[in-house]
Design a protein around this motif. Structure first.
Motif, PDB file in Angstrom:
ATOM      1  N   VAL A   6       5.662   3.235   1.719  1.00 56.13           N
ATOM      2  CA  VAL A   6       5.230   1.912   1.295  1.00 56.13           C
ATOM      3  C   VAL A   6       5.089   1.033   2.531  1.00 56.13           C
ATOM      4  O   VAL A   6       6.029   0.907   3.316  1.00 56.13           O
ATOM      5  CB  VAL A   6       6.249   1.293   0.313  1.00 56.13           C
ATOM      6  N   THR A   7       3.905   0.446   2.706  1.00 53.63           N
ATOM      7  CA  THR A   7       3.653  -0.434   3.851  1.00 53.63           C
ATOM      8  C   THR A   7       3.124  -1.777   3.356  1.00 53.63           C
ATOM      9  O   THR A   7       2.762  -1.924   2.193  1.00 53.63           O
ATOM     10  CB  THR A   7       2.607   0.169   4.819  1.00 53.63           C
ATOM     11  N   GLU A   8       3.058  -2.718   4.266  1.00 52.42           N
ATOM     12  CA  GLU A   8       2.469  -4.015   3.947  1.00 52.42           C
ATOM     13  C   GLU A   8       0.980  -3.844   3.655  1.00 52.42           C
ATOM     14  O   GLU A   8       0.331  -2.963   4.212  1.00 52.42           O
ATOM     15  CB  GLU A   8       2.617  -4.975   5.130  1.00 52.42           C
ATOM     16  N   PHE A   9       0.452  -4.701   2.810  1.00 49.62           N
ATOM     17  CA  PHE A   9      -0.970  -4.721   2.515  1.00 49.62           C
ATOM     18  C   PHE A   9      -1.653  -5.628   3.530  1.00 49.62           C
ATOM     19  O   PHE A   9      -1.197  -6.751   3.770  1.00 49.62           O
ATOM     20  CB  PHE A   9      -1.199  -5.242   1.098  1.00 49.62           C
TER      21      PHE A   9
ATOM     22  N   ASN B 138       3.478  11.889  -9.872  1.00 50.46           N
ATOM     23  CA  ASN B 138       2.940  13.256  -9.789  1.00 50.46           C
ATOM     24  C   ASN B 138       3.505  14.013  -8.589  1.00 50.46           C
ATOM     25  O   ASN B 138       2.908  14.950  -8.094  1.00 50.46           O
ATOM     26  CB  ASN B 138       1.413  13.261  -9.798  1.00 50.46           C
ATOM     27  N   ASN B 139       4.678  13.569  -8.113  1.00 57.80           N
ATOM     28  CA  ASN B 139       5.473  14.263  -7.103  1.00 57.80           C
ATOM     29  C   ASN B 139       4.893  14.246  -5.692  1.00 57.80           C
ATOM     30  O   ASN B 139       5.215  15.101  -4.875  1.00 57.80           O
ATOM     31  CB  ASN B 139       5.769  15.703  -7.550  1.00 57.80           C
ATOM     32  N   LEU B 140       4.041  13.284  -5.371  1.00 57.51           N
ATOM     33  CA  LEU B 140       3.558  13.122  -4.004  1.00 57.51           C
ATOM     34  C   LEU B 140       4.538  12.234  -3.237  1.00 57.51           C
ATOM     35  O   LEU B 140       5.064  11.261  -3.779  1.00 57.51           O
ATOM     36  CB  LEU B 140       2.169  12.483  -3.986  1.00 57.51           C
ATOM     37  N   LYS B 141       4.773  12.573  -1.994  1.00 50.40           N
ATOM     38  CA  LYS B 141       5.654  11.768  -1.156  1.00 50.40           C
ATOM     39  C   LYS B 141       4.834  10.614  -0.575  1.00 50.40           C
ATOM     40  O   LYS B 141       3.754  10.828  -0.032  1.00 50.40           O
ATOM     41  CB  LYS B 141       6.239  12.627  -0.041  1.00 50.40           C
TER      42      LYS B 141
ATOM     43  N   VAL C 146       0.859  -1.177   0.000  1.00 49.18           N
ATOM     44  CA  VAL C 146       0.000   0.000   0.000  1.00 49.18           C
ATOM     45  C   VAL C 146       0.897   1.230   0.000  1.00 49.18           C
ATOM     46  O   VAL C 146       1.911   1.263   0.694  1.00 49.18           O
ATOM     47  CB  VAL C 146      -0.894   0.016   1.261  1.00 49.18           C
ATOM     48  N   LEU C 147       0.521   2.228  -0.786  1.00 52.60           N
ATOM     49  CA  LEU C 147       1.240   3.492  -0.791  1.00 52.60           C
ATOM     50  C   LEU C 147       0.430   4.506   0.004  1.00 52.60           C
ATOM     51  O   LEU C 147      -0.712   4.803  -0.336  1.00 52.60           O
ATOM     52  CB  LEU C 147       1.435   4.008  -2.221  1.00 52.60           C
ATOM     53  N   LEU C 148       1.012   5.016   1.081  1.00 47.25           N
ATOM     54  CA  LEU C 148       0.360   6.033   1.901  1.00 47.25           C
ATOM     55  C   LEU C 148       0.954   7.388   1.553  1.00 47.25           C
ATOM     56  O   LEU C 148       2.170   7.568   1.612  1.00 47.25           O
ATOM     57  CB  LEU C 148       0.585   5.743   3.392  1.00 47.25           C
ATOM     58  N   VAL C 149       0.105   8.335   1.203  1.00 48.77           N
ATOM     59  CA  VAL C 149       0.571   9.670   0.832  1.00 48.77           C
ATOM     60  C   VAL C 149       0.856  10.457   2.107  1.00 48.77           C
ATOM     61  O   VAL C 149       0.014  10.534   3.005  1.00 48.77           O
ATOM     62  CB  VAL C 149      -0.477  10.400  -0.028  1.00 48.77           C
TER      63      VAL C 149
ATOM     64  N   PRO D  30       4.700  -2.247   9.762  1.00 52.81           N
ATOM     65  CA  PRO D  30       6.068  -2.011   9.281  1.00 52.81           C
ATOM     66  C   PRO D  30       6.106  -1.142   8.022  1.00 52.81           C
ATOM     67  O   PRO D  30       5.240  -1.228   7.163  1.00 52.81           O
ATOM     68  CB  PRO D  30       6.603  -3.405   8.980  1.00 52.81           C
ATOM     69  N   ILE D  31       7.130  -0.313   7.940  1.00 51.61           N
ATOM     70  CA  ILE D  31       7.370   0.541   6.789  1.00 51.61           C
ATOM     71  C   ILE D  31       8.393  -0.169   5.901  1.00 51.61           C
ATOM     72  O   ILE D  31       9.477  -0.527   6.354  1.00 51.61           O
ATOM     73  CB  ILE D  31       7.923   1.916   7.228  1.00 51.61           C
ATOM     74  N   LEU D  32       8.045  -0.368   4.644  1.00 54.97           N
ATOM     75  CA  LEU D  32       8.942  -1.055   3.723  1.00 54.97           C
ATOM     76  C   LEU D  32       9.839  -0.107   2.945  1.00 54.97           C
ATOM     77  O   LEU D  32      10.890  -0.502   2.455  1.00 54.97           O
ATOM     78  CB  LEU D  32       8.126  -1.907   2.746  1.00 54.97           C
TER      79      LEU D  32
END
Length: 106
Positions: free
Chosen positions: A53-56, A47-50, A10-13, A38-40
């Protein structure tokens, strides 16, 4: 997103105006706790968003799981409800110790 093989992430903005390296350092530190996801990794989207990446979580959020139990007309045993609450409290304590407010649980 699918990455390498069958892994799903999952990508968290991250919030606007935050500094990616600082946010990542804090989140990485928290991820060493048993009750914090956990943070991967971190990165920047096309589109330049920070993003972080986390586990699904295949069952979805805890809220979704608990709602599903309720909608099915079943109940959790008291011991299970207690354990879920205990783990949430332990994770929230780690956040509080690091002066972080969880926007979904506060």
């Amino acid at each position: 997103w699918k990455v390498r093989g069958d892994a799903t992430v999952v990508l968290l903005v991250l919030r606007q105006g935050g500094e990616l390296e600082r946010d990542y350092a804090v989140l990485s530190k928290l991820a060493k706790h048993d009750f914090v996801m956990p943070i991967l990794g971190v990165g920047t989207s096309p589109n330049n968003l920070k993003v972080v990446v986390t586990e699904f979580a295949p069952l979805g959020s805890l809220e979704k799981v608990l709602q599903g139990v309720s909608m099915m007309g079943t109940t959790m045993e008291d011991a299970v409800r207690f354990e879920v609450g205990r783990q949430v409290c332990l994770g929230m304590r780690v956040l509080e110790q690091n002066r972080i407010v969880h926007r979904d649980l506060s």
